[in-house]
Design a protein around this motif. Structure first.
Motif, PDB file in Angstrom:
ATOM      1  N   ASN A 127       0.825  -1.212   0.000  1.00 38.72           N
ATOM      2  CA  ASN A 127       0.000   0.000   0.000  1.00 38.72           C
ATOM      3  C   ASN A 127       0.860   1.263   0.000  1.00 38.72           C
ATOM      4  N   ASP A 128       1.912   1.296   0.818  1.00 41.66           N
ATOM      5  CA  ASP A 128       2.790   2.470   0.845  1.00 41.66           C
ATOM      6  C   ASP A 128       3.463   2.694  -0.504  1.00 41.66           C
ATOM      7  N   ALA A 129       3.903   1.610  -1.145  1.00 36.36           N
ATOM      8  CA  ALA A 129       4.538   1.744  -2.462  1.00 36.36           C
ATOM      9  C   ALA A 129       3.543   2.225  -3.511  1.00 36.36           C
ATOM     10  N   VAL A 130       2.322   1.702  -3.477  1.00 32.61           N
ATOM     11  CA  VAL A 130       1.299   2.115  -4.447  1.00 32.61           C
ATOM     12  C   VAL A 130       0.947   3.586  -4.253  1.00 32.61           C
ATOM     13  N   ILE A 131       0.825   4.019  -3.018  1.00 35.54           N
ATOM     14  CA  ILE A 131       0.519   5.435  -2.761  1.00 35.54           C
ATOM     15  C   ILE A 131       1.686   6.317  -3.212  1.00 35.54           C
ATOM     16  N   GLY A 132       2.901   5.921  -2.857  1.00 34.17           N
ATOM     17  CA  GLY A 132       4.070   6.730  -3.204  1.00 34.17           C
ATOM     18  C   GLY A 132       4.323   6.802  -4.695  1.00 34.17           C
ATOM     19  N   TYR A 133       4.279   5.668  -5.371  1.00 33.86           N
ATOM     20  CA  TYR A 133       4.549   5.655  -6.799  1.00 33.86           C
ATOM     21  C   TYR A 133       3.313   6.055  -7.607  1.00 33.86           C
ATOM     22  N   GLY A 134       2.135   5.737  -7.114  1.00 38.05           N
ATOM     23  CA  GLY A 134       0.904   6.085  -7.824  1.00 38.05           C
ATOM     24  C   GLY A 134       0.612   7.567  -7.807  1.00 38.05           C
ATOM     25  N   ALA A 135       0.987   8.259  -6.735  1.00 38.04           N
ATOM     26  CA  ALA A 135       0.758   9.703  -6.649  1.00 38.04           C
ATOM     27  C   ALA A 135       1.491  10.428  -7.766  1.00 38.04           C
ATOM     28  N   LEU A 136       2.673   9.941  -8.121  1.00 37.84           N
ATOM     29  CA  LEU A 136       3.412  10.562  -9.215  1.00 37.84           C
ATOM     30  C   LEU A 136       2.668  10.421 -10.538  1.00 37.84           C
ATOM     31  N   LEU A 137       1.982   9.301 -10.727  1.00 35.59           N
ATOM     32  CA  LEU A 137       1.215   9.096 -11.954  1.00 35.59           C
ATOM     33  C   LEU A 137      -0.050   9.939 -11.971  1.00 35.59           C
ATOM     34  N   VAL A 138      -0.738  10.009 -10.839  1.00 31.92           N
ATOM     35  CA  VAL A 138      -1.986  10.770 -10.758  1.00 31.92           C
ATOM     36  C   VAL A 138      -1.719  12.262 -10.900  1.00 31.92           C
ATOM     37  N   ASP A 139      -0.619  12.741 -10.321  1.00 31.66           N
ATOM     38  CA  ASP A 139      -0.307  14.168 -10.358  1.00 31.66           C
ATOM     39  C   ASP A 139       0.356  14.606 -11.667  1.00 31.66           C
ATOM     40  N   HIS A 140       0.645  13.674 -12.550  1.00 32.45           N
ATOM     41  CA  HIS A 140       1.307  14.021 -13.798  1.00 32.45           C
ATOM     42  C   HIS A 140       0.341  14.822 -14.681  1.00 32.45           C
ATOM     43  N   PRO A 141       0.739  16.002 -15.167  1.00 32.27           N
ATOM     44  CA  PRO A 141      -0.187  16.853 -15.918  1.00 32.27           C
ATOM     45  C   PRO A 141      -0.622  16.275 -17.266  1.00 32.27           C
ATOM     46  N   ASP A 142       0.172  15.423 -17.879  1.00 32.65           N
ATOM     47  CA  ASP A 142      -0.183  14.868 -19.180  1.00 32.65           C
ATOM     48  C   ASP A 142      -1.067  13.628 -19.070  1.00 32.65           C
ATOM     49  N   ARG A 143      -1.445  13.272 -17.848  1.00 32.29           N
ATOM     50  CA  ARG A 143      -2.230  12.056 -17.636  1.00 32.29           C
ATOM     51  C   ARG A 143      -3.598  12.150 -18.297  1.00 32.29           C
ATOM     52  N   ILE A 144      -4.246  13.305 -18.242  1.00 34.85           N
ATOM     53  CA  ILE A 144      -5.618  13.452 -18.729  1.00 34.85           C
ATOM     54  C   ILE A 144      -5.660  14.035 -20.139  1.00 34.85           C
ATOM     55  N   GLY A 145      -4.840  15.001 -20.417  1.00 41.56           N
ATOM     56  CA  GLY A 145      -4.861  15.652 -21.718  1.00 41.56           C
ATOM     57  C   GLY A 145      -5.598  16.979 -21.634  1.00 41.56           C
ATOM     58  N   PRO A 146      -5.762  17.652 -22.769  1.00 44.62           N
ATOM     59  CA  PRO A 146      -6.414  18.968 -22.752  1.00 44.62           C
ATOM     60  C   PRO A 146      -7.918  18.844 -22.494  1.00 44.62           C
ATOM     61  N   VAL A 147      -8.470  19.855 -21.838  1.00 40.86           N
ATOM     62  CA  VAL A 147      -9.911  19.904 -21.558  1.00 40.86           C
ATOM     63  C   VAL A 147     -10.625  20.360 -22.819  1.00 40.86           C
TER      64      VAL A 147
END
Length: 178
Positions: free
Chosen positions: A140-160
């Motif tokens: 769980n700690d690894a998923v939160i730590g490494y997953g936060a970087l993916l969720v916070d990445h600005p290119d994850r969603i794309g343009p609105v």
């Protein structure tokens, strides 16, 4: 074709910059691969003088399973002390960020795999922990730590391209809305 046993272990472990010291193969227990880093900070980070070996410690890291068995990397780290008594940096431990992030207890590749399994494959944290033979909190700690970087990445969603409006909530009236 590689024939050197140490080099084969390095390739299997996936860390070409480490020395494989040995392997513990006890039936019914995780496979333990003993490694040491080839890159080591010998000089004091503050004054630059060459430090002396204070002690050695082994850090156990959860790694990806191999041959259907859980695997632990036993990372043999060196702790050094500054010979200058007036130096503010009294001691330091060797560290190699290519192997693992500090205080996570898992290798980088295991943490990325855990995040993929829990996030993308939608597996339960407990199931991933069972497969790796480690604690639920480790995964769980690894998923939160490494997953936060993916969720916070600005290119994850794309343009609105559009903004939606919830008409049910928009037209609701009540004591605090009119």
């Amino acid at each position: 074709m590689e024939t050197d046993p140490t080099r084969i272990c390095q390739i299997l472990v996936g860390l070409l910059e480490v020395n494989v010291v040995g392997v513990d193969d006890v039936a019914g227990a995780p496979l333990v691969v003993h490694i040491e880093s080839q890159v080591e900070a010998r000089n004091c980070p503050s004054c630059g003088r060459c430090g002396w070996v204070k002690d050695r410690r082994v850090v156990m890291l959860t790694d990806l399973p191999s041959f259907g068995r859980p695997v632990r990397l036993a990372w043999h780290k060196t702790r050094r002390a500054c010979p200058d008594p007036d130096c503010a940096h009294r001691s330091w431990t060797s560290r190699d960020d290519r192997i693992a992030a500090p205080r996570y207890g898992v290798t980088h590749r295991a943490a990325r795999w855990m995040t993929e399994q829990v996030g993308h494959a939608r597996r339960a944290v407990a199931a991933v922990a069972r497969e790796l033979g480690c604690d639920w909190h480790t995964v769980n700690d690894a998923v939160i730590g490494y997953g936060a970087l993916l969720v916070d990445h600005p290119d994850r969603i794309g343009p609105v391209t559009a903004i939606g409006l919830d008409e049910t909530l928009f037209t609701r009236t009540g004591r605090f809305r009119s």
